[in-house]
Motif scaffolding. Structure first.
Motif, PDB file in Angstrom:
ATOM      1  N   PHE A  22       0.820  -1.214   0.000  1.00  0.00           N
ATOM      2  CA  PHE A  22       0.000   0.000   0.000  1.00  0.00           C
ATOM      3  C   PHE A  22       0.855   1.266   0.000  1.00  0.00           C
ATOM      4  O   PHE A  22       0.326   2.371  -0.058  1.00  0.00           O
ATOM      5  CB  PHE A  22      -0.938   0.020   1.218  1.00  0.00           C
ATOM      6  N   ILE A  23       2.182   1.127   0.093  1.00  0.00           N
ATOM      7  CA  ILE A  23       3.073   2.286   0.101  1.00  0.00           C
ATOM      8  C   ILE A  23       3.449   2.616  -1.337  1.00  0.00           C
ATOM      9  O   ILE A  23       3.936   1.741  -2.071  1.00  0.00           O
ATOM     10  CB  ILE A  23       4.332   2.004   0.940  1.00  0.00           C
ATOM     11  N   PRO A  24       3.238   3.846  -1.793  1.00  0.00           N
ATOM     12  CA  PRO A  24       3.623   4.219  -3.166  1.00  0.00           C
ATOM     13  C   PRO A  24       5.096   3.948  -3.430  1.00  0.00           C
ATOM     14  O   PRO A  24       5.939   4.121  -2.541  1.00  0.00           O
ATOM     15  CB  PRO A  24       3.303   5.717  -3.226  1.00  0.00           C
ATOM     16  N   GLU A  25       5.410   3.538  -4.635  1.00  0.00           N
ATOM     17  CA  GLU A  25       6.777   3.157  -4.991  1.00  0.00           C
ATOM     18  C   GLU A  25       7.741   4.322  -4.792  1.00  0.00           C
ATOM     19  O   GLU A  25       7.477   5.448  -5.193  1.00  0.00           O
ATOM     20  CB  GLU A  25       6.819   2.696  -6.444  1.00  0.00           C
ATOM     21  N   GLY A  26       8.862   4.029  -4.141  1.00  0.00           N
ATOM     22  CA  GLY A  26       9.890   5.031  -3.914  1.00  0.00           C
ATOM     23  C   GLY A  26       9.647   5.929  -2.719  1.00  0.00           C
ATOM     24  O   GLY A  26      10.449   6.821  -2.446  1.00  0.00           O
ATOM     25  N   GLU A  27       8.549   5.730  -1.975  1.00  0.00           N
ATOM     26  CA  GLU A  27       8.233   6.586  -0.828  1.00  0.00           C
ATOM     27  C   GLU A  27       8.426   5.827   0.470  1.00  0.00           C
ATOM     28  O   GLU A  27       8.436   4.595   0.506  1.00  0.00           O
ATOM     29  CB  GLU A  27       6.788   7.093  -0.931  1.00  0.00           C
ATOM     30  N   LYS A  32      -0.570   8.920   6.607  1.00  0.00           N
ATOM     31  CA  LYS A  32      -1.918   8.362   6.641  1.00  0.00           C
ATOM     32  C   LYS A  32      -1.980   7.186   5.655  1.00  0.00           C
ATOM     33  O   LYS A  32      -2.391   7.333   4.507  1.00  0.00           O
ATOM     34  CB  LYS A  32      -2.944   9.429   6.271  1.00  0.00           C
ATOM     35  N   PRO A  33      -1.552   6.020   6.111  1.00  0.00           N
ATOM     36  CA  PRO A  33      -1.498   4.868   5.202  1.00  0.00           C
ATOM     37  C   PRO A  33      -2.888   4.457   4.720  1.00  0.00           C
ATOM     38  O   PRO A  33      -3.859   4.452   5.484  1.00  0.00           O
ATOM     39  CB  PRO A  33      -0.862   3.766   6.059  1.00  0.00           C
ATOM     40  N   GLU A  34      -2.971   4.123   3.444  1.00  0.00           N
ATOM     41  CA  GLU A  34      -4.231   3.675   2.842  1.00  0.00           C
ATOM     42  C   GLU A  34      -4.203   2.141   2.766  1.00  0.00           C
ATOM     43  O   GLU A  34      -3.903   1.535   1.741  1.00  0.00           O
ATOM     44  CB  GLU A  34      -4.392   4.301   1.460  1.00  0.00           C
ATOM     45  N   TYR A  35      -4.537   1.525   3.904  1.00  0.00           N
ATOM     46  CA  TYR A  35      -4.431   0.077   4.002  1.00  0.00           C
ATOM     47  C   TYR A  35      -5.356  -0.652   3.028  1.00  0.00           C
ATOM     48  O   TYR A  35      -5.079  -1.795   2.650  1.00  0.00           O
ATOM     49  CB  TYR A  35      -4.736  -0.380   5.436  1.00  0.00           C
ATOM     50  N   LEU A 374       7.105  -5.187   1.436  1.00  0.00           N
ATOM     51  CA  LEU A 374       7.246  -5.006   2.881  1.00  0.00           C
ATOM     52  C   LEU A 374       6.804  -3.611   3.302  1.00  0.00           C
ATOM     53  O   LEU A 374       7.112  -2.620   2.630  1.00  0.00           O
ATOM     54  CB  LEU A 374       8.704  -5.233   3.278  1.00  0.00           C
ATOM     55  N   SER A 375       6.074  -3.532   4.431  1.00  0.00           N
ATOM     56  CA  SER A 375       5.562  -2.253   4.914  1.00  0.00           C
ATOM     57  C   SER A 375       6.326  -1.726   6.115  1.00  0.00           C
ATOM     58  O   SER A 375       6.211  -0.546   6.449  1.00  0.00           O
ATOM     59  CB  SER A 375       4.079  -2.393   5.284  1.00  0.00           C
ATOM     60  N   VAL A 376       7.061  -2.568   6.794  1.00  0.00           N
ATOM     61  CA  VAL A 376       7.831  -2.141   7.955  1.00  0.00           C
ATOM     62  C   VAL A 376       9.066  -3.021   8.044  1.00  0.00           C
ATOM     63  O   VAL A 376       9.085  -4.145   7.525  1.00  0.00           O
ATOM     64  CB  VAL A 376       6.975  -2.245   9.250  1.00  0.00           C
ATOM     65  N   GLY A 377      10.108  -2.500   8.659  1.00  0.00           N
ATOM     66  CA  GLY A 377      11.347  -3.248   8.762  1.00  0.00           C
ATOM     67  C   GLY A 377      11.329  -4.241   9.906  1.00  0.00           C
ATOM     68  O   GLY A 377      10.302  -4.451  10.564  1.00  0.00           O
ATOM     69  N   PRO A 378      12.465  -4.851  10.188  1.00  0.00           N
ATOM     70  CA  PRO A 378      12.535  -5.842  11.266  1.00  0.00           C
ATOM     71  C   PRO A 378      12.432  -5.179  12.633  1.00  0.00           C
ATOM     72  O   PRO A 378      12.729  -3.993  12.797  1.00  0.00           O
ATOM     73  CB  PRO A 378      13.919  -6.474  11.067  1.00  0.00           C
ATOM     74  N   PRO A 379      12.001  -5.929  13.652  1.00  0.00           N
ATOM     75  CA  PRO A 379      11.937  -5.370  15.001  1.00  0.00           C
ATOM     76  C   PRO A 379      13.322  -5.134  15.567  1.00  0.00           C
ATOM     77  O   PRO A 379      14.277  -5.843  15.250  1.00  0.00           O
ATOM     78  CB  PRO A 379      11.190  -6.449  15.799  1.00  0.00           C
ATOM     79  N   VAL A 380      13.447  -4.109  16.407  1.00  0.00           N
ATOM     80  CA  VAL A 380      14.698  -3.818  17.096  1.00  0.00           C
ATOM     81  C   VAL A 380      14.381  -3.731  18.588  1.00  0.00           C
ATOM     82  O   VAL A 380      13.390  -3.121  18.989  1.00  0.00           O
ATOM     83  CB  VAL A 380      15.345  -2.511  16.583  1.00  0.00           C
ATOM     84  N   TYR A 381      15.217  -4.371  19.386  1.00  0.00           N
ATOM     85  CA  TYR A 381      15.019  -4.420  20.831  1.00  0.00           C
ATOM     86  C   TYR A 381      16.075  -3.554  21.505  1.00  0.00           C
ATOM     87  O   TYR A 381      17.282  -3.729  21.262  1.00  0.00           O
ATOM     88  CB  TYR A 381      15.121  -5.857  21.340  1.00  0.00           C
ATOM     89  N   PHE A 382      15.628  -2.647  22.376  1.00  0.00           N
ATOM     90  CA  PHE A 382      16.544  -1.815  23.149  1.00  0.00           C
ATOM     91  C   PHE A 382      16.674  -2.454  24.526  1.00  0.00           C
ATOM     92  O   PHE A 382      15.762  -2.390  25.350  1.00  0.00           O
ATOM     93  CB  PHE A 382      16.026  -0.381  23.224  1.00  0.00           C
TER      94      PHE A 382
END
Length: 779
Positions: A22-27, A32-35, A374-382
């Motif tokens: 749903f993410i426009p290419e290159g952005e 306001k994501p259009e799911y 992919l809409s989000v990257g991998p999880p990161v733990y602090f």
């Protein structure tokens, strides 16, 4: 539809976890994501995992079950996609935890045939080109050929590799796939070059009147062996000191290569010299090669100089060292060096995961789809490492160092800084606010009991936890009535220690969405506090303190190797800032460490120091070569400097080839660069040493003799041998082979040959060592 928005474990699932496209290419991720425009969905099946290094029977059997399940899953998915999937309106990509390793194994064995063909071509060339053919007749060919000698030379090379592997296997030095793929290539390059120089020098030598056959062989070995010693010892020492590298792959390669080259040299000056002497006796007696029982006649043989030698002597050397060609060569090569220096710093770093998979791999398809949708990257733990207990998270002031949305939280707390960084995702590579267990715990304990809200409750007249399914008449609130409705209230030390364990054990659901088992059960490690009383008999809860804990956020979408290691670098910068804030006003003994962790960090951490590791490894190799050549060439500073300059120019031009041909810098290419340093010695040491031992001659005449006598052997030996074998690698199925082996090997051979056979003779004709008097025997 009667479907809830909660997952089975009771917590909410954010749409960007499972929806894609749903993410426009290159952005970047939109505000306001259009799911509803999603084109893909991600599904995960979680199975129990076990430590592969554990020796416990339950862990071993559990891991076997998990691996077997994944194997059947892959089989099922392949069959379903092939036979049952409705291909007209959907497509599916899948993988499992074991799939990458399985595909790498398949890739390794899949290219065995290609590698075998490559080595067979090199072996055939060696065995045929060692001969010195005069007459075009079968009998003459059989007498003058060196097939048996060439095969024994190749066997010596292979035996030296096996001996090196055996020695370090006994010593416990682990072998890697790189060792088996690269070291035979390296040792064959060095070994074949020495074989050609030794055999062809003997073939061109004229026997003295009073000299026996054995004495002639000894005299020829006395002329050539010092040059072989120079190249072999230089390369072996270079690789042994290259083992000082901090990269395990480079260190293992350097040790195995150094030992293999040393053994190969020792076997060449002993076994191969003896075999060569026997073969020369066979040829002198006009006996056939291979079929040594059959004897021909003297009229079948007519020794003649090889075609390459005649070309070098009458055409190539005079043209190369002519008046107008020499300055043009100098300008051309130094111009190429300057242009190469300009692009070398721009070489990309990393190894994109798509390159590691075969072109027909289902895992490659999965990687491509994940990169595209992919809409989000991998999880990161602090991770807050509080194992020493310097942070008392039952205390409000220490809670304020971690929390975000509570009254009293510090602006630069852990969660506060992560939340601030996620507002600039293009720079920070942080996409979301952290999942903050401190905030959720305080919200959980502040939730009073109502008809529809069953969070923190005790059985009446006890401090034993009351589960949410228990009716309200049997339970009381955990806290006193004046605690509720107070936005600044926090539990005291005793209340915290009694309730934190129940918060982490209670499942979230319709009666208590803030319960922490689903989100934080593995994020907070508790230590049970000692109790002097029987808690069960007194109807009281055990008490706990928080040791280490972590908060999870998500990286932005990471598509390339540069994205991954830059995200790691930014995460470390963030945790350094957090650590500094938490440790303000603390003594050295009371400091706490905060560090980031994500599953991909272990693979991409090496790229943070890749340039430093490369310069260190190559620098050690170059320094070693300079010192050893200086000593073995009789303290000849000029000759050692010329060899060093040639190798540096070869590396610089190879770096430019990496930039223009999209070969990134990583562990594989670094090993190839270290190998290139060693092979470059072969292209320049023999010619330079010949020039230095005949330095009484005019420079141009000396350079002409050197390139004729040694250059022709270098071209027919290492250059043409390797060139034929390398071309086959272009047809490998693996992208790693085509990119990091075919392209780099081809560059090493062509650039090395150009510098050794074109630039070096011209350079020697200008600045080569020159002495008065007669030539010195340097045996």
């Amino acid at each position: 539809m009667g479907m809830g928005c909660m997952s089975k474990w009771g917590g909410p699932v954010n749409p960007y976890y499972v929806l894609g496209g749903f993410i426009p290419e290159g952005e970047k991720f939109p505000q306001k994501p259009e799911y509803y425009k999603s084109q893909a969905i991600v599904m995960q099946i979680i199975i129990d995992n076990f430590d592969p290094k554990s020796e416990k029977e339950e862990d071993v059997k559990g891991l076997e079950r998990a691996m077997a399940w994944e194997e059947k899953f892959v089989e099922f998915m392949k069959n379903w996609i092939e036979n049952e999937m409705p291909k007209e309106y959907m497509d599916v990509a899948f993988t499992s935890e074991r799939s990458v390793e399985d595909e790498l194994d398949r890739e390794t064995y899949g290219d065995v045939a290609t590698i075998a063909v490559s080595y067979i071509i090199m072996f055939i060339y060696i065995t045929l080109s060692l001969g010195q053919y005069g007459k075009f007749s079968l009998a003459g060919f059989m007498i003058e050929s060196k097939i048996t000698l060439g095969l024994f030379g190749v066997m010596i090379v292979l035996l030296s590799v096996f001996a090196s592997i055996g020695i370090f296997a006994v010593l416990g030095v682990p072998a890697t796939l790189i060792i088996f793929e690269i070291i035979p290539f390296l040792v064959l390059a060095v070994g074949v070059d020495n074989i050609f120089i030794l055999v062809q020098t003997y073939q061109r030598d004229k026997k003295r009147p009073t000299e026996t056959d054995e004495e002639q062989v000894g005299r020829v070995v006395g002329q050539v062996a010092p040059s072989m010693l120079l190249s072999s010892v230089t390369e072996s020492t270079c690789f042994f000191l290259g083992a000082l590298s901090g990269m395990p792959a480079v260190r293992a390669f350097a040790l195995y290569a150094g030992m293999a080259l040393l053994i190969d040299f020792l076997m060449q000056v002993t076994c191969f010299v003896a075999l060569m002497s026997l073969d020369m006796q066979r040829q002198k007696n006009n006996k056939f090669d291979i079929l040594c029982c059959i004897q021909g006649s003297k009229k079948d043989t007519e020794p003649a100089e090889g075609v390459l030698y005649r070309v070098f002597e009458h055409l190539y050397a005079p043209l190369l060292l002519s008046k107008w060609v020499r300055p043009a060569i100098m300008l051309l090569f130094f111009g190429a060096a300057c242009s190469s220096i300009a692009v070398v710093p721009r070489i990309g770093i990393g190894l994109d995961q798509e390159l590691s998979m075969p072109e027909d791999s289902f895992v490659l398809k999965f990687f491509i789809y994940m990169k595209e949708y992919l809409s989000v990257g991998p999880p990161v733990y602090f991770v807050v490492n509080n194992t020493a207990g310097h942070l008392d998270l039952a205390d409000e002031s220490d809670q304020n160092l971690l929390c975000l949305g509570l009254s009293g939280c510090q602006e630069n707390s852990l969660a506060g800084q992560v939340n601030s960084w996620r507002s600039v995702p293009d720079e920070s590579f942080i996409a979301t606010a952290p999942m903050n267990w401190v905030d959720d715990y305080i919200s959980w304990i502040r939730s009073p009991q109502t008809k529809d809200l069953h969070c923190c409750r005790y059985y009446k007249n006890t401090t034993l936890f009351c589960p949410y399914e228990e009716p309200t008449e049997n339970c009381d609130n955990c806290m006193a009535s004046d605690f509720y409705g107070n936005d600044t209230a926090r539990p005291n030390l005793e209340e915290f220690s009694e309730t934190i364990n129940w918060f982490l054990k209670q499942n979230p659901g319709e009666f208590c969405s803030k319960a922490g088992h689903g989100a934080f059960a593995d994020a907070v490690k508790l230590n049970q506090l000692p109790s002097e009383t029987n808690t069960e008999r007194l109807n009281t809860s055990f008490k706990y303190a928080v040791a280490s804990s972590n908060m999870m956020a998500f990286h932005t979408i990471l598509r390339t190797s540069e994205d991954y290691y830059t995200a790691l670098r930014r995460a470390r910068e963030l945790t350094d800032s957090i650590t500094e804030t938490i440790n303000a006003n603390r003594t050295e003994d009371e400091k706490v460490n905060v560090f980031p962790y994500s599953i991909f960090y272990v693979f991409y951490e090496q790229y943070l120091t890749m340039w430093a590791d490369t310069l260190k490894s190559v620098g050690i190799s170059l320094a070693t070569i300079f010192v050893v050549t200086f000593l073995l060439m009789g303290m000849d500073l000029l000759s050692a400097s010329i060899i060093l300059l040639l190798i540096i120019l070869i590396l610089v031009n190879l770096g430019a080839l990496m930039y223009w041909w999209n070969i990134t810098l990583n562990a594989v290419s670094l090993v190839n660069l270290v190998m290139a340093v060693g092979i470059s010695v072969e292209f320049c040491s023999h010619i330079t040493r010949y020039f230095a031992t005949h330095s009484h001659l005019d420079r141009i005449e000396n350079a002409r003799n050197a390139v004729t006598k040694m250059g022709s052997s270098v071209l027919s030996g290492i250059t043409l041998t390797k060139f034929g074998g390398i071309l086959v690698l272009a047809f490998a199925k693996s992208k790693i082979f085509t990119v990091f082996y075919f392209r780099m090997y081809l560059g090493i051979v062509l650039i090395g040959a150009a510098h050794g056979l074109i630039f070096l003779p011209v350079l020697l004709s200008y600045v080569g060592p020159q002495r008065e008097g007669k030539p010195k025997e340097r045996a």
